[in-house]
Design a protein around this motif. Structure first.
Motif, PDB file in Angstrom:
ATOM      1  N   TYR A  15      47.114  49.942  36.244  1.00 50.92           N
ATOM      2  CA  TYR A  15      47.256  50.512  37.595  1.00 50.92           C
ATOM      3  C   TYR A  15      45.920  51.078  38.085  1.00 50.92           C
ATOM      4  O   TYR A  15      45.476  50.790  39.204  1.00 50.92           O
ATOM      5  N   VAL A  16      45.263  51.852  37.240  1.00 51.11           N
ATOM      6  CA  VAL A  16      44.010  52.507  37.626  1.00 51.11           C
ATOM      7  C   VAL A  16      42.896  51.491  37.837  1.00 51.11           C
ATOM      8  O   VAL A  16      42.099  51.619  38.784  1.00 51.11           O
ATOM      9  N   LEU A  17      42.802  50.501  36.975  1.00 60.08           N
ATOM     10  CA  LEU A  17      41.765  49.469  37.114  1.00 60.08           C
ATOM     11  C   LEU A  17      41.812  48.813  38.497  1.00 60.08           C
ATOM     12  O   LEU A  17      40.789  48.614  39.139  1.00 60.08           O
ATOM     13  N   ARG A  18      43.027  48.489  38.935  1.00 64.48           N
ATOM     14  CA  ARG A  18      43.166  47.806  40.226  1.00 64.48           C
ATOM     15  C   ARG A  18      42.822  48.733  41.387  1.00 64.48           C
ATOM     16  O   ARG A  18      42.421  48.269  42.456  1.00 64.48           O
ATOM     17  N   LYS A  19      42.964  50.029  41.173  1.00 67.07           N
ATOM     18  CA  LYS A  19      42.562  50.997  42.193  1.00 67.07           C
ATOM     19  C   LYS A  19      41.040  51.147  42.235  1.00 67.07           C
ATOM     20  O   LYS A  19      40.446  51.295  43.309  1.00 67.07           O
ATOM     21  N   VAL A  20      40.400  51.106  41.065  1.00 67.38           N
ATOM     22  CA  VAL A  20      38.962  51.381  40.984  1.00 67.38           C
ATOM     23  C   VAL A  20      38.123  50.152  41.308  1.00 67.38           C
ATOM     24  O   VAL A  20      37.157  50.232  42.076  1.00 67.38           O
ATOM     25  N   ILE A  21      38.459  48.987  40.725  1.00 64.03           N
ATOM     26  CA  ILE A  21      37.585  47.819  40.919  1.00 64.03           C
ATOM     27  C   ILE A  21      38.204  46.714  41.768  1.00 64.03           C
ATOM     28  O   ILE A  21      37.526  45.734  42.081  1.00 64.03           O
ATOM     29  N   GLY A  22      39.493  46.830  42.127  1.00 65.65           N
ATOM     30  CA  GLY A  22      40.070  45.846  43.031  1.00 65.65           C
ATOM     31  C   GLY A  22      41.351  45.221  42.492  1.00 65.65           C
ATOM     32  O   GLY A  22      41.610  45.207  41.292  1.00 65.65           O
ATOM     33  N   GLN A  23      42.140  44.672  43.417  1.00 68.85           N
ATOM     34  CA  GLN A  23      43.448  44.113  43.078  1.00 68.85           C
ATOM     35  C   GLN A  23      43.352  42.862  42.208  1.00 68.85           C
ATOM     36  O   GLN A  23      44.342  42.439  41.617  1.00 68.85           O
TER      37      GLN A  23
ATOM     38  N   HIS B  51      40.912  40.396  34.535  1.00 63.78           N
ATOM     39  CA  HIS B  51      40.053  39.508  35.318  1.00 63.78           C
ATOM     40  C   HIS B  51      38.998  40.322  36.071  1.00 63.78           C
ATOM     41  O   HIS B  51      39.323  41.169  36.900  1.00 63.78           O
ATOM     42  N   HIS B  52      37.743  40.041  35.782  1.00 61.37           N
ATOM     43  CA  HIS B  52      36.631  40.694  36.476  1.00 61.37           C
ATOM     44  C   HIS B  52      35.351  39.962  36.073  1.00 61.37           C
ATOM     45  O   HIS B  52      35.247  39.470  34.956  1.00 61.37           O
ATOM     46  N   PHE B  53      34.383  39.903  36.961  1.00 54.33           N
ATOM     47  CA  PHE B  53      33.229  39.029  36.712  1.00 54.33           C
ATOM     48  C   PHE B  53      31.923  39.767  36.476  1.00 54.33           C
ATOM     49  O   PHE B  53      30.861  39.179  36.527  1.00 54.33           O
ATOM     50  N   SER B  54      31.986  41.040  36.203  1.00 53.23           N
ATOM     51  CA  SER B  54      30.769  41.766  35.828  1.00 53.23           C
ATOM     52  C   SER B  54      31.172  42.964  34.974  1.00 53.23           C
ATOM     53  O   SER B  54      32.314  43.433  35.033  1.00 53.23           O
ATOM     54  N   GLY B  55      30.220  43.448  34.173  1.00 56.61           N
ATOM     55  CA  GLY B  55      30.496  44.599  33.328  1.00 56.61           C
ATOM     56  C   GLY B  55      30.734  45.857  34.160  1.00 56.61           C
ATOM     57  O   GLY B  55      30.179  46.008  35.249  1.00 56.61           O
TER      58      GLY B  55
ATOM     59  N   ILE C 252      33.658  53.485  34.535  1.00 52.03           N
ATOM     60  CA  ILE C 252      34.404  53.832  33.322  1.00 52.03           C
ATOM     61  C   ILE C 252      34.863  55.289  33.368  1.00 52.03           C
ATOM     62  O   ILE C 252      36.017  55.615  33.055  1.00 52.03           O
ATOM     63  N   THR C 253      33.957  56.166  33.805  1.00 52.66           N
ATOM     64  CA  THR C 253      34.304  57.592  33.918  1.00 52.66           C
ATOM     65  C   THR C 253      35.432  57.794  34.926  1.00 52.66           C
ATOM     66  O   THR C 253      36.381  58.555  34.683  1.00 52.66           O
ATOM     67  N   ARG C 254      35.336  57.104  36.050  1.00 54.89           N
ATOM     68  CA  ARG C 254      36.356  57.245  37.086  1.00 54.89           C
ATOM     69  C   ARG C 254      37.719  56.733  36.592  1.00 54.89           C
ATOM     70  O   ARG C 254      38.762  57.338  36.853  1.00 54.89           O
ATOM     71  N   ILE C 255      37.708  55.612  35.862  1.00 50.34           N
ATOM     72  CA  ILE C 255      38.953  55.061  35.306  1.00 50.34           C
ATOM     73  C   ILE C 255      39.579  56.060  34.328  1.00 50.34           C
ATOM     74  O   ILE C 255      40.783  56.332  34.387  1.00 50.34           O
ATOM     75  N   GLU C 256      38.756  56.623  33.441  1.00 50.93           N
ATOM     76  CA  GLU C 256      39.244  57.623  32.487  1.00 50.93           C
ATOM     77  C   GLU C 256      39.828  58.836  33.211  1.00 50.93           C
ATOM     78  O   GLU C 256      40.914  59.329  32.860  1.00 50.93           O
ATOM     79  N   ASP C 257      39.099  59.325  34.223  1.00 51.46           N
ATOM     80  CA  ASP C 257      39.554  60.520  34.955  1.00 51.46           C
ATOM     81  C   ASP C 257      40.901  60.276  35.636  1.00 51.46           C
ATOM     82  O   ASP C 257      41.818  61.106  35.532  1.00 51.46           O
ATOM     83  N   MET C 258      41.018  59.130  36.326  1.00 50.14           N
ATOM     84  CA  MET C 258      42.266  58.838  37.046  1.00 50.14           C
ATOM     85  C   MET C 258      43.433  58.660  36.080  1.00 50.14           C
ATOM     86  O   MET C 258      44.553  59.120  36.334  1.00 50.14           O
ATOM     87  N   ALA C 259      43.165  57.989  34.954  1.00 52.91           N
ATOM     88  CA  ALA C 259      44.221  57.779  33.957  1.00 52.91           C
ATOM     89  C   ALA C 259      44.703  59.114  33.393  1.00 52.91           C
ATOM     90  O   ALA C 259      45.911  59.357  33.266  1.00 52.91           O
TER      91      ALA C 259
ATOM     92  N   ALA D 203      57.180  45.661  41.496  1.00 55.19           N
ATOM     93  CA  ALA D 203      56.845  45.446  40.083  1.00 55.19           C
ATOM     94  C   ALA D 203      55.885  44.272  39.932  1.00 55.19           C
ATOM     95  O   ALA D 203      56.040  43.243  40.582  1.00 55.19           O
ATOM     96  N   MET D 204      54.902  44.445  39.059  1.00 53.29           N
ATOM     97  CA  MET D 204      53.936  43.394  38.778  1.00 53.29           C
ATOM     98  C   MET D 204      54.462  42.469  37.690  1.00 53.29           C
ATOM     99  O   MET D 204      54.958  42.908  36.663  1.00 53.29           O
ATOM    100  N   ALA D 205      54.322  41.150  37.937  1.00 51.18           N
ATOM    101  CA  ALA D 205      54.581  40.155  36.891  1.00 51.18           C
ATOM    102  C   ALA D 205      53.230  39.731  36.340  1.00 51.18           C
ATOM    103  O   ALA D 205      52.242  39.678  37.073  1.00 51.18           O
ATOM    104  N   LEU D 206      53.177  39.441  35.059  1.00 52.33           N
ATOM    105  CA  LEU D 206      51.890  39.167  34.420  1.00 52.33           C
ATOM    106  C   LEU D 206      51.569  37.688  34.378  1.00 52.33           C
ATOM    107  O   LEU D 206      52.457  36.832  34.310  1.00 52.33           O
ATOM    108  N   PHE D 207      50.263  37.379  34.408  1.00 49.82           N
ATOM    109  CA  PHE D 207      49.744  36.024  34.274  1.00 49.82           C
ATOM    110  C   PHE D 207      50.385  35.335  33.069  1.00 49.82           C
ATOM    111  O   PHE D 207      50.368  35.844  31.955  1.00 49.82           O
ATOM    112  N   GLY D 208      50.952  34.141  33.285  1.00 48.70           N
ATOM    113  CA  GLY D 208      51.390  33.323  32.163  1.00 48.70           C
ATOM    114  C   GLY D 208      52.731  33.686  31.577  1.00 48.70           C
ATOM    115  O   GLY D 208      53.206  33.008  30.671  1.00 48.70           O
ATOM    116  N   GLU D 209      53.378  34.754  32.062  1.00 51.71           N
ATOM    117  CA  GLU D 209      54.667  35.162  31.506  1.00 51.71           C
ATOM    118  C   GLU D 209      55.804  34.480  32.265  1.00 51.71           C
ATOM    119  O   GLU D 209      55.725  34.257  33.469  1.00 51.71           O
ATOM    120  N   LYS D 210      56.862  34.163  31.529  1.00 48.52           N
ATOM    121  CA  LYS D 210      58.047  33.597  32.159  1.00 48.52           C
ATOM    122  C   LYS D 210      59.148  34.652  32.170  1.00 48.52           C
ATOM    123  O   LYS D 210      59.379  35.318  31.165  1.00 48.52           O
TER     124      LYS D 210
END
Length: 892
Positions: free
Chosen positions: A579-587, A606-610, A616-623, A648-655
């Protein structure tokens, strides 16, 4: 005849069979779950295998599906023919011991002639030569004239093909196929043309399989107690018929992709020439890869990932042959998602992620192609020097396999330069690779799994999981497996897999690791070290530590509750992190994989840069803020559409089935999940990220800890800081300045050492040149430098090169039990055919190593320092011989 779009045909088919009391069942993933016989889902019946065998748990006997399929058996025909695909959709209706031939044939005819309005005179049918029952139903019940019913053998009209004669053993039966006649103007033009002709006039649109036998040893066909029906209608082929076009690639779900390819390539699609074949293949392969990625398969070097990578690379190569030099496939992903969105909305939702993954693979492959081109040029140079005209099949295969170079491109480039290639040698290498791939894929080649679990399904429908509510329970032992064998009992010391009728043990799935614990009864004990899941069975893997365990006995199953609680914390933490990742770096930062263990969690996304330290600090704080709010974690079962409506989110590749389990952490995270969770977010405790890295193209990984594990890690770090302060004799607040001062001092000392070393090397250069061996005007220097680094050796070689016009240098050093060798050659020696990389490789063999590099300078290494002097002597002899043999300078 009606003109129908593909979506309309799909919907009409499913609704038609729903009216015939069939359950509309969702398509299975392209990645089969718990099926050792398949790499990809290739048919509609795959997900119903247990139902066909009478061992399934589904509460219906009639189903209809539109199954997404992937097959690569006919990959070489894709684009060349009107009908072949790797990815396609298969419409089907199924009966599990319910209706049989009469209803199947009558309904098929009703759907084609009344729902789709196909004229009866345009249809032909075939039956198995010995299947008189089907022949009579077509003739008497339906009224198809005998001239339009064809009897064929087991190769064409039996499933599996040739099963009566060749096997495999297991369920099988005759087929009846339905064909659409495109008319005499299409194909060979012969009046006697029939569906068995491969001219293309007759399009096979529906295959009705009647599974009525069990093949046993010796080819005996024994009637099954429950007869089944499995039909398959290729959606793309049916759309081609209903839209009146010549190929599957001209239908409405392909033509927009082809049109976009026309714009990218600036080439008009004719449908006939070589360019058209390439365009069709690109459209097919890209579509296959889009659906693979959506089902969680990422390009890679093994199994399904390797198949996907090869498909993408074939499409990229086809693009280069159409003149496209840059990345282009990713631009077509939105087109694919648009044409497929009605039935596959997940593709549209994830198209940005899919496009990023495709583009990353394109960029990587373009780099590989450049390397392949350079390698082919090197190979042609070697052929020219050795006065040879044929490139070996092994080298051609390396270009194909390692660099993705197509054989025809290799042939074309060689032909332009007056060379040829050993095609037979190439084919032999290709056969070896295919054999190895079949072996390593661990696919059994059988249609149905025949292992011990298959036999257990005869006596049980599965294991009831009680672990959401219970930590321990009474249970009955259904079966015991040792190795690949069912056993009645196991005694102390024996490793065993136990299957119970009910259990609190969670079987590893959805990223959550399996439970551990004990099974006990009357002083007997089995220590469970892992728990796995296979379809509806939970497998308790462990060792008998006291007494024995027997099939049929009642035992008490107890999980390690402290370990489970740690797993719960980490599992709920992955949901918070997502949840926090999608808020910090994008959906786009969707979960790609996870590991939930008792001591840590791992989360791939899924993300294309480190991630930056600030992120990282912001993700930790929000979590941690979400954790501290101590919101309730509510887990409940509900219909899938209701869960989606709730966000509700469904995950990549799950049935997911119609009924799903949703875990909601307050008003923050809502995900479909079958794992175990805490009751309140505050139970997670401290959340700390301990690592962030790349694991694949476009996939990043976060590792984290929670609760006491995170606290203990922080204490370990604090203890380490205190020890550093003691060693450096300073306080914590002055640790960094103190360290910087020491590093600065060390740097100055290293500069002084470097100056001394350079002066020492300069002194040796003159001595090396003075004592150099001279052969045909070339100075050969093969010397050892004590305690020198690779950089020292390179600098010495550079200084020596400036001292004489023609020079061959081999320098060696031994340090820390390893040998380093540098080879360097003057430009004229390189022009005359000597190669420093090849020389270094030969010399390194003497010291138990290898290496290589550029023609003018190369580096090698070895593990036998005691043989360095021998290697340098060998180097002198080798260089002397090569210089004399070539009379190199005189030719220059």
């Amino acid at each position: 005849m009606l003109v129908m779009k593909t979506n309309e045909i799909r919907n009409k088919f499913l609704k038609f069979f729903e009216k015939k009391s069939h359950v509309i069942w969702p398509s299975d993933s392209l990645v089969p779950q718990n099926d050792p016989t398949l790499l990809f889902t290739g048919a509609g019946m795959n997900q119903f295998k247990d139902m066909f065998l009478g061992k399934g748990n589904l509460d219906f006997k009639k189903a209809t599906t539109c199954q997404k399929c992937l097959r690569t058996g006919d990959i070489d025909n894709v684009g060349k023919t009107a009908s072949h695909h790797t990815f396609f959709e298969m419409l089907g209706n199924f009966s599990f011991g319910d209706y049989f031939k009469t209803e199947t044939i009558e309904w098929a005819w009703e759907f084609l002639t009344q729902e789709l309005k196909i004229p009866e005179e345009r249809l032909r049918v075939s039956v198995y030569k010995d299947d008189q029952e089907s022949y009579e139903i077509w003739g008497k019940n339906i009224g198809v004239p005998p001239s339009k019913i064809y009897r064929y053998g087991e190769k064409d009209n039996f499933w599996p093909a040739n099963a009566p004669l060749l096997g495999p053993n297991g369920p099988c039966g005759p087929c009846s196929e339905i064909f659409f006649d495109q008319g005499e103007k299409v194909g060979c033009g012969r009046k006697e043309c029939e569906p068995a002709c491969d001219c293309g006039r007759f399009v096979e649109i529906w295959n009705l399989v009647f599974t009525q036998y069990n093949r046993t040893e010796g080819g005996k066909l024994v009637p099954l107690p429950n007869r089944n029906v499995d039909t398959g209608m290729g959606l793309e082929r049916m759309a081609r018929v209903m839209q009146g076009v010549q190929t599957n690639f001209d239908i409405d779900i392909f033509s927009p992709i082809i049109k976009s390819l026309e714009e990218i390539t600036q080439i008009k699609y004719s449908g006939k020439d070589g360019h058209a074949i390439l365009m069709r293949r690109i459209a097919d392969h890209l579509k296959a890869c889009v659906f693979c990625i959506s089902d969680g398969v990422l390009p890679g070097n093994e199994g399904r990932s390797y198949v996907e990578r090869r498909l993408l690379r074939r499409a990229i190569r086809d693009g280069t042959q159409l003149g496209v030099k840059d990345c282009f496939l990713y631009k077509l992903v939105p087109i694919v998602s648009n044409v497929m969105q009605e039935y596959y909305p997940d593709i549209k939702q994830r198209r940005e992620n899919i496009a990023r993954i495709v583009k990353s693979e394109e960029e990587k492959f373009h780099e590989t192609l450049e390397l392949g081109t350079a390698r082919l040029k090197e190979l042609m140079d070697v052929l020219q020097r050795n006065k040879q005209k044929v490139l070996s099949g092994q080298e051609a295969f390396k270009l194909y396999d390692t660099y993705g170079f197509p054989m025809d491109m290799t042939e074309l480039i060689l032909e332009e330069k007056g060379f040829a290639v050993d095609k037979d040698g190439f084919e032999n290498e290709l056969k070896k690779q295919r054999l190895q791939a079949r072996t390593s894929s661990q696919m059994t080649g059988q249609v149905f799994d025949t292992g011990p679990l298959s036999r257990i399904k005869d006596i049980s429908k599965g294991t009831e999981f009680l672990g959401y509510q219970e930590d321990a329970c009474e249970a009955k032992v259904i079966a015991l497996i040792q190795g690949d064998t069912l056993v009645e009992a196991a005694v102390a010391g024996g490793e065993i897999t136990v299957i119970l009728d009910r259990t609190p043990f969670y079987g590893e799935s959805g990223g959550q690791i399996g439970d551990t614990g004990v099974l006990e009864s009357n002083g007997n004990q089995v220590r469970i070290t892992d728990t796995k899941k296979n379809n509806d069975f939970i497998l308790h893997v462990g060792k008998v530590t006291k007494g024995e365990i027997k099939t049929g006995e009642v035992i008490r199953a107890k999980i390690d509750i402290q370990r489970r609680n740690s797993i719960r914390r980490n599992h709920s933490a992955t949901h918070v992190l997502h949840y926090v990742l999608r808020k910090v770096i994008g959906q786009h930062a969707e979960q790609s994989g996870s590991l939930v263990a008792p001591d840590r969690l791992r989360f791939d996304f899924h993300h294309f840069s480190g991630l930056t330290q600030e992120e990282i600090t912001r993700i930790e704080d929000m979590a941690n803020e979400i954790i501290l709010t101590n919101v309730p974690v509510v887990v409940k079962e509900l219909p899938i559409q209701e869960a989606r409506n709730a966000g509700a989110m469904a995950l990549f590749g799950e049935k997911y089935g119609e009924l799903v389990r949703m875990a909601a952490i307050g008003d923050f995270s809502k995900e479909l999940c079958g794992g175990t969770h805490v009751h309140y977010s505050g139970e997670i405790g401290l959340f700390r990220i301990i690592g962030e890295s790349s694991v694949a193209a476009g996939i990043r990984r976060i590792e984290a800890m929670t609760g006491m594990a995170a606290l203990n890690r922080d204490r370990d770090k604090e203890r380490l800081i205190n020890e550093m302060c003691n060693v450096l004799n300073t306080n914590e607040d002055k640790l960094i300045p103190k360290t910087q001062d020491l590093l600065s001092e060390l740097k100055n000392l290293q500069k002084e050492v470097h100056k001394v070393k350079q002066k020492e090397i300069s002194g040796k250069v003159d001595s090396f040149i003075e004592h150099a061996k001279e052969v045909s005007g070339v100075k050969i220097i093969a010397r050892k430098l004590d305690e020198a680094t690779a950089d020292d050796l390179r600098k010495t070689a550079d200084m020596l090169m400036k001292s004489a016009k023609e020079m061959a240098i081999i320098l060696g050093a031994a340090q820390n039990g390893r040998v380093t060798i540098i080879a360097a050659l003057s430009p004229n020696l390189v022009k005359c055919g000597l190669h420093a990389g090849n020389l270094s490789k030969e010399i390194a063999k003497v010291v138990g190593g290898g290496g290589g590099g550029r023609p003018e300078m190369a580096q090698a290494g070895g593990q036998w320092p005691e043989k360095l002097d021998e290697a340098l002597s060998f180097a002198t002899e080798l260089l002397s011989k090569k210089i004399r043999e070539g009379a190199l300078l005189s030719s220059g």
